[in-house]
Design a protein around this motif. Structure first.
Motif, PDB file in Angstrom:
ATOM      1  N   LYS A  39      71.302  26.896  67.695  1.00 51.22           N
ATOM      2  CA  LYS A  39      72.115  28.148  67.194  1.00 51.22           C
ATOM      3  C   LYS A  39      70.863  29.285  67.021  1.00 51.22           C
ATOM      4  O   LYS A  39      69.933  29.047  66.889  1.00 51.22           O
ATOM      5  CB  LYS A  39      73.035  27.899  66.106  1.00 51.22           C
ATOM      6  CG  LYS A  39      74.177  26.685  66.698  1.00 51.22           C
ATOM      7  CD  LYS A  39      74.950  27.181  67.542  1.00 51.22           C
ATOM      8  CE  LYS A  39      76.268  26.248  67.648  1.00 51.22           C
ATOM      9  NZ  LYS A  39      77.013  26.179  68.769  1.00 51.22           N
ATOM     10  N   VAL A  40      71.642  30.512  66.842  1.00 50.53           N
ATOM     11  CA  VAL A  40      70.557  31.506  66.593  1.00 50.53           C
ATOM     12  C   VAL A  40      69.883  31.397  65.282  1.00 50.53           C
ATOM     13  O   VAL A  40      68.457  31.208  65.397  1.00 50.53           O
ATOM     14  CB  VAL A  40      71.431  32.798  66.344  1.00 50.53           C
ATOM     15  CG1 VAL A  40      70.333  33.930  65.872  1.00 50.53           C
ATOM     16  CG2 VAL A  40      71.786  33.333  67.682  1.00 50.53           C
ATOM     17  N   ARG A  41      70.544  30.798  64.144  1.00 53.92           N
ATOM     18  CA  ARG A  41      69.659  30.593  62.826  1.00 53.92           C
ATOM     19  C   ARG A  41      68.510  29.497  63.544  1.00 53.92           C
ATOM     20  O   ARG A  41      67.550  29.429  62.635  1.00 53.92           O
ATOM     21  CB  ARG A  41      70.532  29.858  61.846  1.00 53.92           C
ATOM     22  CG  ARG A  41      69.990  29.510  60.792  1.00 53.92           C
ATOM     23  CD  ARG A  41      70.863  28.897  59.772  1.00 53.92           C
ATOM     24  NE  ARG A  41      70.394  29.163  58.293  1.00 53.92           N
ATOM     25  CZ  ARG A  41      70.740  30.318  57.754  1.00 53.92           C
ATOM     26  NH1 ARG A  41      71.793  30.977  57.789  1.00 53.92           N
ATOM     27  NH2 ARG A  41      70.227  30.671  56.221  1.00 53.92           N
ATOM     28  N   ASP A  42      69.046  28.296  64.015  1.00 54.38           N
ATOM     29  CA  ASP A  42      67.806  27.039  64.417  1.00 54.38           C
ATOM     30  C   ASP A  42      66.916  27.851  65.359  1.00 54.38           C
ATOM     31  O   ASP A  42      65.588  27.360  64.944  1.00 54.38           O
ATOM     32  CB  ASP A  42      68.493  26.157  65.130  1.00 54.38           C
ATOM     33  CG  ASP A  42      69.789  25.509  64.670  1.00 54.38           C
ATOM     34  OD1 ASP A  42      69.852  25.023  63.507  1.00 54.38           O
ATOM     35  OD2 ASP A  42      70.951  25.239  65.366  1.00 54.38           O
ATOM     36  N   ALA A  70      75.856  34.686  76.582  1.00 51.99           N
ATOM     37  CA  ALA A  70      76.538  34.151  75.720  1.00 51.99           C
ATOM     38  C   ALA A  70      77.990  34.107  75.891  1.00 51.99           C
ATOM     39  O   ALA A  70      78.360  35.101  76.427  1.00 51.99           O
ATOM     40  CB  ALA A  70      76.311  35.089  74.237  1.00 51.99           C
ATOM     41  N   ALA A 115      70.993  35.618  73.210  1.00 46.55           N
ATOM     42  CA  ALA A 115      72.064  34.986  72.201  1.00 46.55           C
ATOM     43  C   ALA A 115      72.683  36.135  71.539  1.00 46.55           C
ATOM     44  O   ALA A 115      73.799  36.101  71.056  1.00 46.55           O
ATOM     45  CB  ALA A 115      71.272  33.994  71.583  1.00 46.55           C
ATOM     46  N   GLY A 127      75.357  31.819  63.794  1.00 52.59           N
ATOM     47  CA  GLY A 127      75.906  30.669  64.202  1.00 52.59           C
ATOM     48  C   GLY A 127      76.210  30.649  65.996  1.00 52.59           C
ATOM     49  O   GLY A 127      76.728  29.757  66.298  1.00 52.59           O
ATOM     50  N   HIS A 128      75.769  31.691  66.471  1.00 54.77           N
ATOM     51  CA  HIS A 128      75.954  31.914  68.073  1.00 54.77           C
ATOM     52  C   HIS A 128      74.984  30.918  69.089  1.00 54.77           C
ATOM     53  O   HIS A 128      74.238  30.580  68.110  1.00 54.77           O
ATOM     54  CB  HIS A 128      75.502  33.442  68.395  1.00 54.77           C
ATOM     55  CG  HIS A 128      76.693  34.511  67.921  1.00 54.77           C
ATOM     56  ND1 HIS A 128      76.594  35.490  68.486  1.00 54.77           N
ATOM     57  CD2 HIS A 128      77.776  34.313  67.102  1.00 54.77           C
ATOM     58  CE1 HIS A 128      77.616  36.166  67.909  1.00 54.77           C
ATOM     59  NE2 HIS A 128      78.202  35.674  67.145  1.00 54.77           N
ATOM     60  N   ALA A 129      75.439  30.811  69.797  1.00 59.15           N
ATOM     61  CA  ALA A 129      74.881  29.651  70.833  1.00 59.15           C
ATOM     62  C   ALA A 129      73.680  30.444  71.234  1.00 59.15           C
ATOM     63  O   ALA A 129      73.540  31.894  71.527  1.00 59.15           O
ATOM     64  CB  ALA A 129      75.875  29.306  71.866  1.00 59.15           C
ATOM     65  N   THR A 130      72.803  29.660  71.832  1.00 54.45           N
ATOM     66  CA  THR A 130      71.591  30.208  72.547  1.00 54.45           C
ATOM     67  C   THR A 130      71.274  29.349  73.716  1.00 54.45           C
ATOM     68  O   THR A 130      71.820  28.700  74.178  1.00 54.45           O
ATOM     69  CB  THR A 130      70.168  30.136  71.604  1.00 54.45           C
ATOM     70  OG1 THR A 130      69.789  28.673  71.875  1.00 54.45           O
ATOM     71  CG2 THR A 130      70.383  30.418  70.215  1.00 54.45           C
ATOM     72  N   GLN A 188      75.644  36.830  63.526  1.00 57.71           N
ATOM     73  CA  GLN A 188      75.173  36.150  64.618  1.00 57.71           C
ATOM     74  C   GLN A 188      74.450  35.026  64.687  1.00 57.71           C
ATOM     75  O   GLN A 188      74.103  34.100  65.458  1.00 57.71           O
ATOM     76  CB  GLN A 188      74.330  36.900  65.512  1.00 57.71           C
ATOM     77  CG  GLN A 188      75.082  38.250  66.071  1.00 57.71           C
ATOM     78  CD  GLN A 188      74.338  39.336  66.813  1.00 57.71           C
ATOM     79  OE1 GLN A 188      72.982  39.566  66.251  1.00 57.71           O
ATOM     80  NE2 GLN A 188      74.556  39.759  67.793  1.00 57.71           N
TER      81      GLN A 188
END
Length: 189
Positions: free
Chosen positions: A38-41, A188, A128, A29-32, A27
């Motif tokens: 992104k989720v990582r960010d 999402a 997300a 790289g998923h959009a938020t 997950q």
């Protein structure tokens, strides 16, 4: 000891820590709901919040311009440990005295900012990643207080988007999300 802020953090942190622990690697790289994250960010931003606000409590210099990648190793456990350390840092009543030397705002206002960051970004992360998220009702009044006093400044600084219109029947949390520029109906894709 405890303070108003450490008590509020004690209510906000468990839900966010559980959300962080529930993020699956696939997950990241998923959009938020935050278009720039992104989720990582978003996770890296949350790490930045829990670490930097420990420095704010100590009245130390804080560099918000660098967001290192903290989503490595045992990052879920690391987040939980940093979040506990943040609560401890804000447990001394002296932390709430005066104005932050680095940010120029009352320490209590910065404490509320941290609570709002966790509450709102908790919602972002939950949506997300498809996880359930219940905001402790005791967190709504301080979130509203902060947004009432600092929401416009947050928009000017780019931390919040333009307020979103929600229907008259929207619950209090949805109304507060809308103030931050979030669409409470975001899902999402």
């Amino acid at each position: 000891m405890s303070t108003e802020i450490s008590d509020l953090l004690g209510r906000a942190v468990p839900a966010v820590t559980a959300l962080v622990a529930g993020v699956r690697d696939e997950q990241l790289g998923h959009a938020t709901p935050c278009a720039e994250f992104k989720v990582r960010d978003l996770l890296n931003h949350l790490f930045q919040v829990v670490r930097n606000f420990q420095l704010v409590a100590a009245r130390a210099e804080v560099d918000w311009s660098v967001t290192p990648d903290s989503v490595t190793g045992a990052w879920r456990d690391d987040f939980a440990a940093e979040a506990r350390a943040m609560i401890a840092a804000w447990s001394d009543p002296a932390v709430l005295d005066g104005v932050s030397p680095g940010m120029g705002l009352p320490q209590r206002t910065l404490g509320l900012m941290m609570v709002v960051d966790l509450v709102v970004h908790g919602w972002d992360l939950a949506h997300a990643t498809g996880q359930p998220y219940e905001v402790d009702p005791a967190l709504l009044p301080p979130t509203a207080e902060f947004l009432d006093s600092m929401g416009e400044m947050g928009r000017q600084m780019g931390a919040f988007g333009p307020a979103v219109s929600v229907g008259a029947g929207a619950d209090r949390f949805a109304q507060l999300l809308a103030v931050t520029g979030r669409d409470p109906s975001w899902r999402a894709g």
